[in-house]
Write an enzyme that holds these catalytic residues in place. Structure first.
Site, PDB file in Angstrom:
ATOM      1  N   SER A 119       0.825  -1.202   0.000  1.00  0.00           N
ATOM      2  CA  SER A 119       0.000   0.000   0.000  1.00  0.00           C
ATOM      3  C   SER A 119       0.857   1.250   0.000  1.00  0.00           C
ATOM      4  O   SER A 119       0.348   2.337  -0.219  1.00  0.00           O
ATOM      5  CB  SER A 119      -0.928   0.003   1.201  1.00  0.00           C
ATOM      6  OG  SER A 119      -0.271  -0.501   2.315  1.00  0.00           O
ATOM      7  N   HIS A 140      -3.010  -3.132  -6.064  1.00  0.00           N
ATOM      8  CA  HIS A 140      -3.339  -2.879  -4.655  1.00  0.00           C
ATOM      9  C   HIS A 140      -4.845  -2.976  -4.383  1.00  0.00           C
ATOM     10  O   HIS A 140      -5.610  -2.094  -4.773  1.00  0.00           O
ATOM     11  CB  HIS A 140      -2.803  -1.488  -4.253  1.00  0.00           C
ATOM     12  CG  HIS A 140      -3.086  -1.142  -2.830  1.00  0.00           C
ATOM     13  ND1 HIS A 140      -3.430   0.118  -2.423  1.00  0.00           N
ATOM     14  CD2 HIS A 140      -3.099  -1.910  -1.716  1.00  0.00           C
ATOM     15  CE1 HIS A 140      -3.634   0.112  -1.117  1.00  0.00           C
ATOM     16  NE2 HIS A 140      -3.440  -1.102  -0.664  1.00  0.00           N
ATOM     17  N   GLU A 152      -5.964  -0.227  -7.015  1.00  0.00           N
ATOM     18  CA  GLU A 152      -4.992   0.722  -7.580  1.00  0.00           C
ATOM     19  C   GLU A 152      -3.954  -0.074  -8.374  1.00  0.00           C
ATOM     20  O   GLU A 152      -3.370  -1.032  -7.850  1.00  0.00           O
ATOM     21  CB  GLU A 152      -4.313   1.524  -6.461  1.00  0.00           C
ATOM     22  CG  GLU A 152      -5.255   2.527  -5.804  1.00  0.00           C
ATOM     23  CD  GLU A 152      -4.654   3.241  -4.592  1.00  0.00           C
ATOM     24  OE1 GLU A 152      -4.989   4.415  -4.365  1.00  0.00           O
ATOM     25  OE2 GLU A 152      -3.852   2.627  -3.850  1.00  0.00           O
ATOM     26  N   ASN A 190      -4.453   5.698   0.320  1.00  0.00           N
ATOM     27  CA  ASN A 190      -3.790   5.767   1.626  1.00  0.00           C
ATOM     28  C   ASN A 190      -3.163   7.129   1.891  1.00  0.00           C
ATOM     29  O   ASN A 190      -3.045   7.549   3.044  1.00  0.00           O
ATOM     30  CB  ASN A 190      -2.752   4.661   1.761  1.00  0.00           C
ATOM     31  CG  ASN A 190      -3.418   3.313   1.987  1.00  0.00           C
ATOM     32  OD1 ASN A 190      -4.615   3.260   2.257  1.00  0.00           O
ATOM     33  ND2 ASN A 190      -2.676   2.245   1.858  1.00  0.00           N
TER      34      ASN A 190
HETATM   35  N1  CAA Z   1     -14.731  -9.873   4.778  1.00  0.00           N
HETATM   36  C1  CAA Z   1     -15.587 -10.227   3.802  1.00  0.00           C
HETATM   37  N2  CAA Z   1     -16.806  -9.690   3.668  1.00  0.00           N
HETATM   38  C2  CAA Z   1     -17.172  -8.779   4.569  1.00  0.00           C
HETATM   39  C3  CAA Z   1     -16.336  -8.373   5.622  1.00  0.00           C
HETATM   40  C4  CAA Z   1     -15.072  -8.960   5.704  1.00  0.00           C
HETATM   41  N3  CAA Z   1     -14.195  -8.616   6.649  1.00  0.00           N
HETATM   42  N4  CAA Z   1     -16.978  -7.434   6.356  1.00  0.00           N
HETATM   43  C5  CAA Z   1     -18.182  -7.274   5.786  1.00  0.00           C
HETATM   44  N5  CAA Z   1     -18.288  -8.074   4.715  1.00  0.00           N
HETATM   45  C6  CAA Z   1     -19.411  -8.154   3.812  1.00  0.00           C
HETATM   46  C7  CAA Z   1     -20.627  -8.698   4.505  1.00  0.00           C
HETATM   47  O1  CAA Z   1     -20.674 -10.123   4.434  1.00  0.00           O
HETATM   48  C8  CAA Z   1     -21.720  -8.062   3.696  1.00  0.00           C
HETATM   49  O2  CAA Z   1     -21.880  -8.790   2.478  1.00  0.00           O
HETATM   50  P1  CAA Z   1     -23.291  -8.873   1.748  1.00  0.00           P
HETATM   51  O3  CAA Z   1     -23.642  -7.467   1.377  1.00  0.00           O
HETATM   52  O4  CAA Z   1     -22.977  -9.724   0.560  1.00  0.00           O
HETATM   53  O5  CAA Z   1     -24.229  -9.484   2.694  1.00  0.00           O
HETATM   54  C9  CAA Z   1     -21.172  -6.694   3.305  1.00  0.00           C
HETATM   55  O6  CAA Z   1     -19.754  -6.822   3.413  1.00  0.00           O
HETATM   56  C10 CAA Z   1     -21.679  -5.624   4.204  1.00  0.00           C
HETATM   57  O7  CAA Z   1     -21.325  -5.994   5.529  1.00  0.00           O
HETATM   58  P2  CAA Z   1     -22.186  -5.699   6.826  1.00  0.00           P
HETATM   59  O8  CAA Z   1     -23.616  -5.451   6.450  1.00  0.00           O
HETATM   60  O9  CAA Z   1     -21.880  -6.730   7.855  1.00  0.00           O
HETATM   61  O10 CAA Z   1     -21.498  -4.434   7.420  1.00  0.00           O
HETATM   62  P3  CAA Z   1     -21.319  -3.028   6.787  1.00  0.00           P
HETATM   63  O11 CAA Z   1     -22.450  -2.660   5.903  1.00  0.00           O
HETATM   64  O12 CAA Z   1     -20.946  -2.187   7.936  1.00  0.00           O
HETATM   65  O13 CAA Z   1     -20.044  -3.195   5.846  1.00  0.00           O
HETATM   66  C11 CAA Z   1     -17.726  -2.932   5.480  1.00  0.00           C
HETATM   67  C12 CAA Z   1     -18.782  -3.593   6.343  1.00  0.00           C
HETATM   68  C13 CAA Z   1     -17.845  -3.443   4.050  1.00  0.00           C
HETATM   69  C14 CAA Z   1     -16.381  -3.327   6.061  1.00  0.00           C
HETATM   70  C15 CAA Z   1     -18.000  -1.393   5.525  1.00  0.00           C
HETATM   71  O14 CAA Z   1     -18.049  -0.983   6.861  1.00  0.00           O
HETATM   72  C16 CAA Z   1     -16.945  -0.602   4.797  1.00  0.00           C
HETATM   73  O15 CAA Z   1     -16.996  -0.457   3.601  1.00  0.00           O
HETATM   74  N6  CAA Z   1     -15.988  -0.066   5.571  1.00  0.00           N
HETATM   75  C17 CAA Z   1     -14.898   0.720   5.009  1.00  0.00           C
HETATM   76  C18 CAA Z   1     -13.783  -0.200   4.649  1.00  0.00           C
HETATM   77  C19 CAA Z   1     -12.628   0.547   4.109  1.00  0.00           C
HETATM   78  O16 CAA Z   1     -12.533   1.761   4.161  1.00  0.00           O
HETATM   79  N7  CAA Z   1     -11.682  -0.201   3.556  1.00  0.00           N
HETATM   80  C20 CAA Z   1     -10.448   0.366   3.049  1.00  0.00           C
HETATM   81  C21 CAA Z   1      -9.415   0.206   4.093  1.00  0.00           C
HETATM   82  S1  CAA Z   1      -7.882   0.886   3.587  1.00  0.00           S
HETATM   83  C22 CAA Z   1      -7.159  -0.331   2.756  1.00  0.00           C
HETATM   84  O17 CAA Z   1      -7.585  -1.440   2.647  1.00  0.00           O
HETATM   85  C23 CAA Z   1      -5.898   0.050   2.103  1.00  0.00           C
HETATM   86  C24 CAA Z   1      -4.697  -0.427   2.727  1.00  0.00           C
HETATM   87  O18 CAA Z   1      -3.731  -0.566   2.041  1.00  0.00           O
HETATM   88  C25 CAA Z   1      -4.594  -0.643   4.185  1.00  0.00           C
END
Ligand code: CAA
Length: 283
Positions: A119, A140, A152, A190
């Site tokens: 990242s 990414h 990305e 990021n």
């Molecule tokens: N793994 C797999 N699937 C997941 C999951 C996980 N850890 N967490 C949630 N899901 C799935 C659920 O199964 C659900 O699927 P369906 O729609 O098919 O039923 C869907 O995601 C929605 O989940 P929930 O209803 O339980 O919960 P939510 O609506 O709060 O969504 C989330 C959870 C998708 C994590 C949401 O909160 C979100 O988008 N959060 C932001 C995540 C984010 O910003 N990610 C980027 C991080 S930075 C990065 O990754 C870069 C790096 O280099 C570090």
């Protein structure tokens, strides 16, 4: 460049998420873990995730079966020999990744693309560790890889047009939206996200509000799907500190000097969701 078989190195949440995405897109996947237990637990996590999709009526049982039949989990790095594209998703440590790229370059067939899911680290440094720098790029994914729509595609100055085109085609076939970015620490997401996440920890340190209140504020005040402290727990505090350190090294912006609480939690082994304790407890 025809990509049919994907190798994935690294047994964290990103590795298994990327494997699942690629299997469902019809690619053959070789998932390489260092330890047998990790290989077994990754296959278990992918199986459970596929079962959930079937139960939710989003996937046919036969499709899940077919996807699983395209997966080979192994501890033998030599099994990656005939992959067309290998994506590395190991710890965010430049020396570890450099060593791995040198090794992959020696064993994976000529002409195959070697990609990193880093990242923040300079992709060009990994390209320079190989004798095929034109075939090295960044791909990414975001966490959770099965859910987030963006990838990305990172172009180091050494990459060929063909490599970037093949990486973009792979991302498209995975049903993700690809954005082509320059090889600069943090790329787009990021670079914008981590100064914000770090600021949330500093607010907490100053006692402006509780963790729960900070998170609730950003969810309800800005419509974000989750609050910054919960997101740090999801990404992992070890990965988050590595990202902040890399951003600080590259730009020297004080906004990316990791808040002391992050390092204290790291020292205590409180890495977030994966250790069941970070800013929140998970049981
Ligand atoms: N793994 C797999 N699937 C997941 C999951 C996980 N850890 N967490 C949630 N899901 C799935 C659920 O199964 C659900 O699927 P369906 O729609 O098919 O039923 C869907 O995601 C929605 O989940 P929930 O209803 O339980 O919960 P939510 O609506 O709060 O969504 C989330 C959870 C998708 C994590 C949401 O909160 C979100 O988008 N959060 C932001 C995540 C984010 O910003 N990610 C980027 C991080 S930075 C990065 O990754 C870069 C790096 O280099 C570090």
């Amino acid at each position: 460049m025809q990509i049919n078989k994907i190798g994935i190195v690294g047994s964290g949440i990103m590795g298994s998420g990327i494997a699942e995405v690629a299997m469902l897109a019809g690619f053959e996947v070789v998932l390489r873990s260092r330890k047998q237990e990790s290989a077994v637990s990754m296959v278990g996590a992918i199986e459970r995730s596929l079962v959930r999709r079937v139960e939710k009526g989003r996937l046919e049982a036969q499709e899940a079966q077919d996807a699983l039949s395209r997966l080979l989990a192994t501890t033998e790095i030599d099994e990656l020999v005939d992959c067309d594209l290998v994506i590395e998703s190991v710890v965010e440590d430049l020396e570890v990744k450099r060593h791995l790229f040198d090794h992959l370059d020696r064993i994976v067939k000529p002409g195959a693309i070697l990609a990193t899911n880093t990242s923040t680290l300079p992709v060009v440094d990994l390209a320079a560790a190989t004798r095929r720098p034109e075939l090295v790029c960044g791909i990414h994914f975001f966490n959770p890889a099965t859910v987030m729509g963006l990838v990305e595609i990172v172009r180091p100055i050494t990459a060929s047009d063909e490599t970037i085109a093949a990486a973009s085609a792979f991302v498209k076939k995975c049903a993700k939206d690809g954005v082509l970015v320059k090889d600069e620490a943090g790329f787009v997401v990021n670079a914008l996200l981590f100064p914000y996440l770090n600021s949330a920890v500093k607010l907490l340190e100053r006692g402006v509000a509780t963790a729960e209140e900070i998170d609730r504020s950003m969810k309800l005040g800005c419509g974000f799907p989750m609050g910054p402290l919960a997101l740090l727990d999801l990404v992992g505090l070890d990965t988050s500190v590595a990202i902040l350190d890399a951003l600080y090294r590259e730009f020297g912006d004080v906004a990316t000097l990791a808040a002391p609480t992050l390092r204290r939690k790291l020292a205590a082994g409180q890495l977030g969701k994966k250790t069941k304790r970070g800013f929140y407890d998970y049981h």
